[in-house]
Design an enzyme around this catalytic site. Structure first.
Site, short mmCIF file in Angstrom:
data_model
loop_
_atom_site.label_atom_id
_atom_site.label_comp_id
_atom_site.label_asym_id
_atom_site.label_seq_id
_atom_site.Cartn_x
_atom_site.Cartn_y
_atom_site.Cartn_z
CB CYS A 334 11.11 56.42 55.85
SG CYS A 334 9.71 56.76 56.90
CD GLN A 381 8.05 48.75 59.12
OE1 GLN A 381 8.91 49.63 59.18
NE2 GLN A 381 6.80 49.01 58.84
CG ASP A 383 10.92 50.19 56.05
OD1 ASP A 383 10.16 50.22 55.07
OD2 ASP A 383 10.91 51.04 56.95
CG HIS A 385 12.74 53.95 52.39
ND1 HIS A 385 13.20 53.29 53.50
CD2 HIS A 385 11.46 54.33 52.68
CE1 HIS A 385 12.26 53.29 54.44
NE2 HIS A 385 11.20 53.91 53.96
CE LYS A 468 -1.94 52.18 53.09
NZ LYS A 468 -1.64 51.74 54.47
CG HIS A 514 7.98 55.06 52.08
ND1 HIS A 514 8.46 55.37 53.33
CD2 HIS A 514 7.78 56.26 51.46
CE1 HIS A 514 8.54 56.70 53.46
NE2 HIS A 514 8.12 57.25 52.34
#
Length: 641
Positions: A334, A381, A383, A385, A468, A514
């Site tokens: 991130c 990941q 991942d 955002h 989360k 996220h």
């Protein structure tokens, strides 16, 4: 309900009730009630009931050990998922024969029907009483911070009063005692079914600098049938162990030369990994994400800006010194995505701005928790955002939840619930104001409720920068795995001074959300291996079709069939070994190949194959074109066969 009524009196006709919840707190059934108390019974087969049963069984275990090994000193004995353990300081490690003796002694204690009796004490009296128990003395000294100081210590001491539980025998004598918060079952005879599982070494308070103790693990259940069901699930889980199947199916390995928790994927495992990556890359693009890439290391200042240092440093690899700077292997992606957002001015018209990458990160997990692919030190990941205006945040969270759930279903996981992780009262561990946390938590909670799935609270489980949602998926044998996560972050945008130009020309701070759909490719891969027991659905199977010629004269025919399958993008192998046909079929079954095509003289003459499924079903005389279509349709559907 008169003054002086005991909780057990309310539940004397309900033998499955083993404790009570009084004004929200768990109490023994011997607890004396007062007028106005709100009281609910705790059933032995409930989550709280299991914990009470198992912690009571841990006391019986410790009593049995000290009966048989009088020099054993007591560590900690909390309930855990599906069982309990107790740590002991003994001269010689326990042997399996010792566990059998301990079990026999435990059964005698249970049959003796000893009563668990709670009494309040103080620090000085407890120290005098437990003078021969050095680890208990240490816990008394940690009172108030024990939950942080040692895993499981909150079962023994907390911030409130100090209590000891005595085991009272039939003669009214104290047979044994332990420092404990409780509650417990009324008597030892209320333990219906238990089993000791194994012993292992464990460092005191989980710190490798401390002495190594012997930890005995056990399990306890509300009935013999429930215990048998659990042992059957364990047996099934052992068959599905992804580490074992990874070797047998030649999917991955962990070479010592590389290091603990660092996996290499073999060609067959690489096929599955590539299919996963191709799927999720395309899905992210379809869902409006832009693909980005970032390096594996960074100067430490980046992680101070993000807030991860010092919060996260104990799980990061030690820094490297270079060019008068300290560099860290990244443990998260991130901060680098924030730099991409900040690389130029942004307008509200660009939002939501969604970034995605396969980011390899490195986390220094302790050696004791590294476990195959499901707990590694190097992980990748998927991942992403999302940078949104505060008004866009609720819709973005809903969008991400829909994305996540559809992905899990495509991979054959369709039994799940949601967990909402929030901060606890230890606010020094979390960044941001009360108002920010309240807004963020409300957004996640409302989005989760709209899915209609069960939502389970997880107080204190939030990341330091925001709450989360995690998706908890149940696999084919009912085990729960934490999979995808969605986190609401108002802190990093502030730390990185992220801004966008609003419609009125003012500069505003975005919200950052996220999300990781797989969580990590490695963990998701391991879960899939266990969920399918290595028998992947055709679209994921490393080899989708095994072509088996009955004799050497059929080789060329099946190689031609294989070329036709390959032209449709189907993964096929021809077994042209000297093995007999039945052994070739057996080998394909052991490798869990979904389809086999077998050819002999009649098949060659008819332009057909015998089409065999993984489960042994077989259709003879299937035309080649139809066989190819069957395979292609099964792959396209992503369904299991």
């Amino acid at each position: 309900m008169g003054a002086g009524t005991k909780a057990w009196e309310l539940f004397k006709d309900e033998p499955h009730v083993v404790a009570a919840r009084v004004a929200g707190e768990l109490k023994d059934l011997s607890y004396e009630l007062t007028d106005g108390d709100e009281v609910a019974g705790i059933a032995i087969d409930s989550s709280d009931g299991h914990d009470i049963l198992r912690h009571s069984c841990a006391h019986v275990l410790a009593q049995a050990v000290q009966d048989l090994f009088p020099d054993a000193r007591l560590g900690i004995g909390p309930p855990i998922k599906d069982g309990f353990y107790y740590d002991f300081d003994v001269e010689v490690p326990f042997h399996p024969d010792d566990l059998a003796k301990i079990e026999t002694r435990m059964r005698k204690i249970i049959k003796d029907n000893q009563r668990f009796s709670r009494r309040v004490t103080n620090d000085d009296d407890a120290r005098a009483e437990l003078a021969d128990e050095p680890y208990k003395l240490e816990l008394i000294g940690l009172k108030g911070s024990a939950a942080d100081a040692a895993e499981g210590a909150d079962a023994e001491v907390g911030a409130g009063e100090l209590t000891i539980y005595d085991n009272i025998d039939r003669n009214g004598e104290v047979a044994w005692k332990d420092l404990c918060r409780g509650p417990h079952l009324p008597t030892t005879k209320r333990i219906p079914a238990f089993k000791l599982m194994r012993s292992a070494a464990a460092y005191w308070r989980g710190d490798e600098k401390n002495k190594q103790l012997q930890r005995v693990y056990g399990t306890a259940w509300e009935s013999k049938e429930a215990l048998e069901d659990y042992l059957h699930r364990l047996e099934e889980a052992e068959k599905r162990d992804h580490r074992k199947l990874g070797r047998e199916l030649d999917l991955f390995s962990f070479p010592d030369e590389i290091g603990s928790g660092l996996a290499v994927f073999h060609p067959k495992g690489g096929v599955i990994k590539r299919e996963m990556e191709d799927y999720v890359r395309l899905r992210h693009i379809e869902e409006g994400f832009q693909y980005v890439g970032t390096p594996h290391i960074s100067k430490e200042g980046l992680f101070h800006t993000s807030g991860h240092l010092p919060y996260f440093e104990d799980t990061m690899f030690p820094p490297m010194e270079m060019e008068n700077s300290r560099y860290f292997l990244k443990a998260m992606n991130c901060p680098m995505h924030n730099l991409i957002f900040r690389s130029r001015g942004r307008s509200y018209r660009e939002l939501p701005l969604r970034m995605f990458e396969f980011g390899s990160v490195y986390r220094y997990e302790k050696s004791g928790v590294v476990h195959g692919l499901t707990r590694v030190r190097g992980l990748t990941q998927d991942d992403s955002h999302s940078y949104v205006t505060p008004d866009q945040a609720p819709d973005e969270v809903k969008h991400l939840l829909g994305f996540v759930l559809s992905l899990l279903r495509d991979f054959g996981l369709d039994d799940f619930y949601l967990e909402l992780s929030t901060r606890d009262d230890a606010k020094d561990k979390f960044m941001g104001s009360d108002e920010q946390w309240e807004v963020a938590t409300r957004v996640l909670e409302e989005a989760a409720n709209e899915t209609g799935l069960e939502l389970v609270p997880d107080p204190g489980g939030a990341a330091f920068y925001g709450p989360k949602i995690s998706v908890q998926a149940r696999d084919a044998i009912g085990r729960t795995w934490q999979m995808s996560t969605i986190q609401y972050d108002f802190n990093q945008p502030e730390g990185f001074h992220l801004e966008y130009v609003a419609p009125d020309g003012s500069k505003q701070q975005p919200v950052m959300i996220h999300s990781a759909k797989f969580g990590s490719i490695e963990r998701f891969f391991g879960v899939l291996v266990e969920h399918y027991a290595g028998a992947f659905p055709p679209w994921l199977a490393p080899v989708q079709v095994e072509a088996i010629p009955i004799a050497e004269r059929h080789h060329d025919y099946l190689y031609d069939v294989a070329r036709q399958l390959q032209a449709r993008g189907i993964r096929v192998e021809v077994d042209d070994s000297d093995d007999r046909m039945q052994k070739k079929i057996r080998n394909a079954q052991l490798q869990k190949v979904p389809f086999m095509v077998i050819a002999g003289d009649d098949d060659m003459e008819a332009g057909a194959v015998s089409f065999r499924y993984r489960d042994g079903r077989q259709d003879n005389g299937v035309p080649i074109a139809e066989a190819i279509e069957r395979v292609a349709a099964a792959i396209a559907s992503r369904e299991q066969v």
